[in-house]
Design a protein around this motif. Sequence first.
Motif, PDB file in Angstrom:
ATOM      1  N   ARG A  65       0.904  -1.151   0.073  1.00  0.00           N
ATOM      2  CA  ARG A  65      -0.134  -0.141   0.024  1.00  0.00           C
ATOM      3  C   ARG A  65       0.643   1.439   0.052  1.00  0.00           C
ATOM      4  O   ARG A  65       1.948   1.426   0.802  1.00  0.00           O
ATOM      5  N   PRO A  66       0.547   2.082  -0.847  1.00  0.00           N
ATOM      6  CA  PRO A  66       1.592   3.442  -0.855  1.00  0.00           C
ATOM      7  C   PRO A  66       1.401   4.105   0.258  1.00  0.00           C
ATOM      8  O   PRO A  66       0.176   4.471   0.897  1.00  0.00           O
ATOM      9  N   ALA A  67       2.430   4.911   0.660  1.00  0.00           N
ATOM     10  CA  ALA A  67       2.500   5.625   1.902  1.00  0.00           C
ATOM     11  C   ALA A  67       2.311   7.143   1.250  1.00  0.00           C
ATOM     12  O   ALA A  67       2.733   7.269   0.178  1.00  0.00           O
ATOM     13  N   ILE A  68       1.655   7.862   2.081  1.00  0.00           N
ATOM     14  CA  ILE A  68       1.398   9.262   1.643  1.00  0.00           C
ATOM     15  C   ILE A  68       2.642  10.020   2.126  1.00  0.00           C
ATOM     16  O   ILE A  68       3.216  10.229   2.861  1.00  0.00           O
ATOM     17  N   ARG A  69       2.973  10.640   0.813  1.00  0.00           N
ATOM     18  CA  ARG A  69       4.313  11.568   0.762  1.00  0.00           C
ATOM     19  C   ARG A  69       4.170  12.785   1.730  1.00  0.00           C
ATOM     20  O   ARG A  69       2.991  13.317   1.466  1.00  0.00           O
ATOM     21  N   GLU A  74      -0.384  17.538   0.553  1.00  0.00           N
ATOM     22  CA  GLU A  74      -0.907  16.540   1.583  1.00  0.00           C
ATOM     23  C   GLU A  74      -1.129  17.067   2.849  1.00  0.00           C
ATOM     24  O   GLU A  74      -2.047  16.757   3.467  1.00  0.00           O
ATOM     25  N   ARG A  78      -4.943  17.152   4.704  1.00  0.00           N
ATOM     26  CA  ARG A  78      -4.998  16.376   5.940  1.00  0.00           C
ATOM     27  C   ARG A  78      -5.669  17.614   7.017  1.00  0.00           C
ATOM     28  O   ARG A  78      -6.435  16.931   7.466  1.00  0.00           O
ATOM     29  N   GLU A 141       0.213  11.521  11.059  1.00  0.00           N
ATOM     30  CA  GLU A 141       0.069  11.108   9.418  1.00  0.00           C
ATOM     31  C   GLU A 141      -1.079  10.633   9.223  1.00  0.00           C
ATOM     32  O   GLU A 141      -2.021  10.102   9.922  1.00  0.00           O
ATOM     33  N   SER A 144      -3.333   5.527   5.161  1.00  0.00           N
ATOM     34  CA  SER A 144      -3.236   5.413   3.906  1.00  0.00           C
ATOM     35  C   SER A 144      -4.241   4.434   3.382  1.00  0.00           C
ATOM     36  O   SER A 144      -4.065   3.640   2.541  1.00  0.00           O
ATOM     37  N   SER A 145      -5.394   4.450   3.721  1.00  0.00           N
ATOM     38  CA  SER A 145      -6.581   3.858   3.422  1.00  0.00           C
ATOM     39  C   SER A 145      -7.090   4.339   1.957  1.00  0.00           C
ATOM     40  O   SER A 145      -6.621   5.394   1.366  1.00  0.00           O
ATOM     41  N   TYR A 148      -8.836   7.627   1.681  1.00  0.00           N
ATOM     42  CA  TYR A 148      -8.193   8.750   1.783  1.00  0.00           C
ATOM     43  C   TYR A 148      -7.360   9.051   0.737  1.00  0.00           C
ATOM     44  O   TYR A 148      -7.296  10.165  -0.022  1.00  0.00           O
ATOM     45  N   LEU A 149      -6.680   7.924  -0.206  1.00  0.00           N
ATOM     46  CA  LEU A 149      -6.145   7.768  -0.996  1.00  0.00           C
ATOM     47  C   LEU A 149      -6.821   8.516  -2.472  1.00  0.00           C
ATOM     48  O   LEU A 149      -6.500   9.194  -3.288  1.00  0.00           O
TER      49      LEU A 149
END
Length: 167
Positions: A65-69, A74, A78, A141, A144-145, A148-149
């Motif tokens: 799963r990609p991490a949020i940069r 962002e 957030r 943080e 990374s669901s 959200y993505l």
Amino acid sequence: MYTPVLVLNANFEPINICTTRRAIGLILNNKASLVLNGRGEIKTISRSYPRPSIIRLSKMIRRPRPAIRLTKREILRRDDFTCQYCGQQVAYLTIDHVIPRRLGGLHCWENLVAACPPCNHQKGGRTLEQAQMHLLNPPAEPPSSAGYLFGRHLNENQDWLPFITGW
């Protein structure tokens, strides 16, 4: 041809968003199948193709799963484009370090918040206690669901919601 299409893995996990053009190419090459057609058809001289809204890959793609940069965009997303000191939603927001870098504060999710220019100037290079200010929400943080993505596309694509919730 460039409207977003939700790409599902073979187990129906949302993994990406691509363009309609890319989605039709995947379908024609038998690398994906159409899950939902909610946008009509694309007509060529000899055939017509359904315009996909959601496609599913034929083979399972294993990827983490990609991490949020950590970017300004962002952080603003957030914090819901709201100043975390006064609660105003202004057109231009800055990024503020809760613990200033000169005092050992890190450049990380837990130390960065969105702030309007007056609040950022009022706080300056001081801590929250020194500036006698407080945060509306503690910074953390973002998850990374899938919600959200891919959340920014849900307003225009409500038909994606059953496939995104729960991941």
